[in-house]
Design an enzyme around this catalytic site. Structure first.
Site, PDB file in Angstrom:
ATOM      1  N   ARG A 194     -11.423  -3.200 -52.239  1.00 22.74           N
ATOM      2  CA  ARG A 194     -10.691  -2.266 -52.992  1.00 22.74           C
ATOM      3  C   ARG A 194     -10.058  -2.837 -54.012  1.00 22.74           C
ATOM      4  O   ARG A 194      -9.185  -3.925 -53.734  1.00 22.74           O
ATOM      5  CB  ARG A 194     -10.037  -1.236 -52.154  1.00 22.74           C
ATOM      6  CG  ARG A 194     -10.859  -0.287 -51.125  1.00 22.74           C
ATOM      7  CD  ARG A 194     -11.766   0.589 -52.059  1.00 22.74           C
ATOM      8  NE  ARG A 194     -12.483   1.574 -51.461  1.00 22.74           N
ATOM      9  CZ  ARG A 194     -13.738   1.324 -51.066  1.00 22.74           C
ATOM     10  NH1 ARG A 194     -14.362   0.354 -51.684  1.00 22.74           N
ATOM     11  NH2 ARG A 194     -14.498   2.545 -50.608  1.00 22.74           N
ATOM     12  N   HIS A 196     -19.340  -3.420 -58.909  1.00 27.33           N
ATOM     13  CA  HIS A 196     -19.149  -2.645 -57.494  1.00 27.33           C
ATOM     14  C   HIS A 196     -20.615  -2.305 -56.980  1.00 27.33           C
ATOM     15  O   HIS A 196     -21.211  -1.245 -56.760  1.00 27.33           O
ATOM     16  CB  HIS A 196     -18.745  -1.257 -57.879  1.00 27.33           C
ATOM     17  CG  HIS A 196     -18.109  -0.655 -56.631  1.00 27.33           C
ATOM     18  ND1 HIS A 196     -17.068   0.031 -56.677  1.00 27.33           N
ATOM     19  CD2 HIS A 196     -18.275  -0.663 -55.383  1.00 27.33           C
ATOM     20  CE1 HIS A 196     -16.567   0.514 -55.488  1.00 27.33           C
ATOM     21  NE2 HIS A 196     -17.526  -0.029 -54.870  1.00 27.33           N
TER      22      HIS A 196
END
Length: 310
Positions: free
Chosen positions: A225, A273
């Site tokens: 994250r 991502h």
């Protein structure tokens, strides 16, 4: 009896998941009415992506569970209207994809592949890396993904230290836990892999102090994250060479803004991502199994601990 399942996600996800979900429900012997629209009071389950239009769960009074399409739940777990059981996605293909991405980039750093890519200049410059047994790796986060990645790296011969907030025993790893174990886990990490969830306790966990604890020349791989890392502190550590390189797949703001210094920094690799993506075919089977369990009165899989935030 027909089970009403609301698919609450984007139109793109609907086109991707409609057929696999229909097939998975049939394989599990379920008679399901699957739709993107239905009266809230008739919904039995919600297949959910946090960026959907559904943000108020109050009208879904009959709903037995909300089944998240993603592994991350940080943008939904604090929703006070969500009183139904919430299950996160644990998809075997997502796990395998994460293992492959992490292993690939750890090996890239370990073998110093970037060094050779930058020197295709006709000069015979020999640079022999150590073997894996001489390269300590630390994985922060020993959940489903972190444990799978740590085991894969240990299987390649790396001495792997795994850290978690609470004590865990994982065969083949050196495990540490809690605040007291974090410093030791960082101090040995020539390559640091971040696979922690985004919670109030993990925001900026990798700050200036944590970065200074790493060995000189350490490398960071973050597919976890974005908020785990203090961006300014990381840039400072990269500029002075204490951190040799950072490969980052997640960021505080996504897509990463064009003007962000990570894009142009010579010691940063940005990937968009892609480390772990839920695959519709396998994820649909996980969702169908949870619906089957709900209808059979069995415990749901992968329930989120609201107090812990994941």
């Amino acid at each position: 009896m027909t089970v009403n399942v609301l698919f609450a996600a984007t139109e793109e996800r609907w086109s991707e998941y409609r057929a696999p979900l229909t097939e998975a429900f049939a394989e599990h012997g379920l008679d399901v009415n699957l739709s993107t629209e239905m009266p809230p009071e008739e919904v039995d389950y919600i297949v959910y992506a946090p960026n959907s239009a559904v943000q108020d769960f109050t009208p879904y009074s009959r709903c037995k569970a909300v089944l998240n399409l993603w592994a991350g739940v940080e943008t939904i777990v604090g929703n006070t209207t969500l009183t139904q059981p919430l299950a996160r996605m644990v998809d075997p293909s997502l796990t395998q994809g994460m293992v492959e991405w992490v292993t690939g980039h750890v090996l890239r750093h370990h073998l110093n592949i970037d060094f050779f890519l930058a020197r295709q200049n006709g000069k015979w410059e020999r640079h022999v890396p150590p073997v894996a047994a001489e390269r300590p790796v630390t994985v922060l986060g020993l959940g489903e993904l972190g444990t799978a990645c740590a085991k894969a790296l240990a299987g390649l011969g790396f001495p792997v230290t795994g850290w978690s907030r609470r004590a865990k025993d994982v065969p083949g790893l050196t495990t540490r836990y809690g605040a007291g174990g974090l410093e030791a886990a960082l101090a040995s990490a020539e390559i640091l892999v971040l696979l922690l969830p985004d919670t109030p306790q993990t925001v900026n966990l990798i700050d200036a102090g944590a970065l200074a604890t790493l060995p000189e020349g350490a490398m960071i791989v973050n597919p976890g994250r974005g908020p785990l890392i203090d961006d300014d502190a990381l840039l400072a550590a990269l500029d002075r060479g204490h951190v040799a390189h950072a490969t980052l797949d997640v960021f505080r703001v996504e897509p990463l803004p064009h003007e962000h210094p990570f894009w142009s920094h010579p010691r940063v690799t940005v990937t968009p991502h892609i480390a772990s993506e839920t695959r519709a075919n396998t994820a649909s089977r996980v969702i169908a199994e949870n619906v089957r369990r709900g209808e059979a009165g069995e415990p749901f899989l992968h329930l989120v601990d609201r107090d812990q935030g994941y």
